[in-house]
Design an enzyme around this catalytic site. Structure first.
Site, PDB file in Angstrom:
ATOM      1  N   ASP A  12       0.643  -1.128  -0.035  1.00  0.00           N
ATOM      2  CA  ASP A  12      -0.046   0.118   0.273  1.00  0.00           C
ATOM      3  C   ASP A  12       0.862   1.420   0.011  1.00  0.00           C
ATOM      4  OD1 ASP A  12      -2.291   1.407   0.529  1.00  0.00           O
ATOM      5  OD2 ASP A  12      -2.041   2.104   2.154  1.00  0.00           O
ATOM      6  N   ASP A  14      -0.544   4.819   0.462  1.00  0.00           N
ATOM      7  CA  ASP A  14      -1.007   5.905   1.557  1.00  0.00           C
ATOM      8  C   ASP A  14      -0.834   5.984   3.179  1.00  0.00           C
ATOM      9  OD1 ASP A  14      -1.121   8.547   0.396  1.00  0.00           O
ATOM     10  OD2 ASP A  14      -2.158   7.052  -0.766  1.00  0.00           O
TER      11      ASP A  14
END
Length: 226
Positions: A12, A14
């Protein structure tokens, strides 16, 4: 015998690779306020890890009188401008672990619900070729918390999702990783991740190595607690 390494590690962006969640929150509040609304910290937390179209609909319900695409473009441009001005705030240990994976020859993918142009801004700040594949919000068939983004990344990499580790910081992202069938590693930042189904929770990536990820992957494959 050497433990088998995962075929790929899926990241991932953010909150996991870079600590940009405060940037998003700082963009959301003034946008809601510009239409006379109030945006609380709790509301902002509910958007962490959510697809941008879903986030836009929540902002519309909070009073933002803009089309979905306009909201997405406004938030993306605001956060991207701050990244260019201030640099990408990488989370502790993230680049070091990523570099270790590359040196070990393990495939990597970035799986983010941010737009590709923003993902490219972050990736360009890494001083080595960091990812084999990038799946961004404008690529996803269905956004997180659906499993599709992770499954798309695995198809692009040519690997079985069951032979991968996915690293997430948010409940929505972790649900996506778990549903995909990857070994799901939670590294919480702003929101607790207990009870969502992670195969392991780490406080931080700082000091973590390829061997740690391999041990996690092997433990899961053997059915042992991670």
């Amino acid at each position: 015998m050497t433990s088998p390494a995962p075929a790929a590690v899926l990241w991932d962006m953010d909150g996991t690779l870079v600590d940009t969640e405060p940037y998003w929150m700082a963009a959301e509040g003034p946008l809601v306020a510009s239409f006379g609304g109030v945006w609380t910290h709790e509301q902002a937390l509910s958007l962490v890890g959510l697809g941008l179209e879903d986030s836009a609909r929540i902002l519309q319900a909070a009073g933002v009188r803009m089309e979905t695409r306009e909201i997405i473009d406004h938030l993306t441009d605001t956060v991207s401008s701050r990244l260019r001005a201030e640099g990408a705030p990488f989370r502790p240990g993230a680049r070091e672990l990523l570099a270790g994976l590359r040196q070990a020859g393990i495939k990597t993918a970035l799986v983010t619900m941010s737009m590709r142009r923003m993902a490219e801004t972050v990736v360009s700040a890494i001083p080595f070729e960091a990812f084999d594949v990038v799946i961004a919000g404008d690529d996803a068939v269905r956004p997180k918390p659906h499993p599709d983004p992770y499954l798309q990344a695995c198809r692009a990499l040519g690997v079985d999702v069951a032979e991968t580790v996915a690293i997430e910081d948010s409940p929505n992202g972790l649900r996506s990783a778990v549903a995909s069938g990857a070994v799901a590693l939670g590294v919480p930042l702003m929101v607790p991740l207990a009870g969502i189904g992670a195969h392991a929770l780490w406080d931080s990536l700082d000091g973590r190595t390829v061997a740690d990820l391999t041990d996690l992957y092997t433990s899961h494959r053997l059915g042992a607690p991670a």
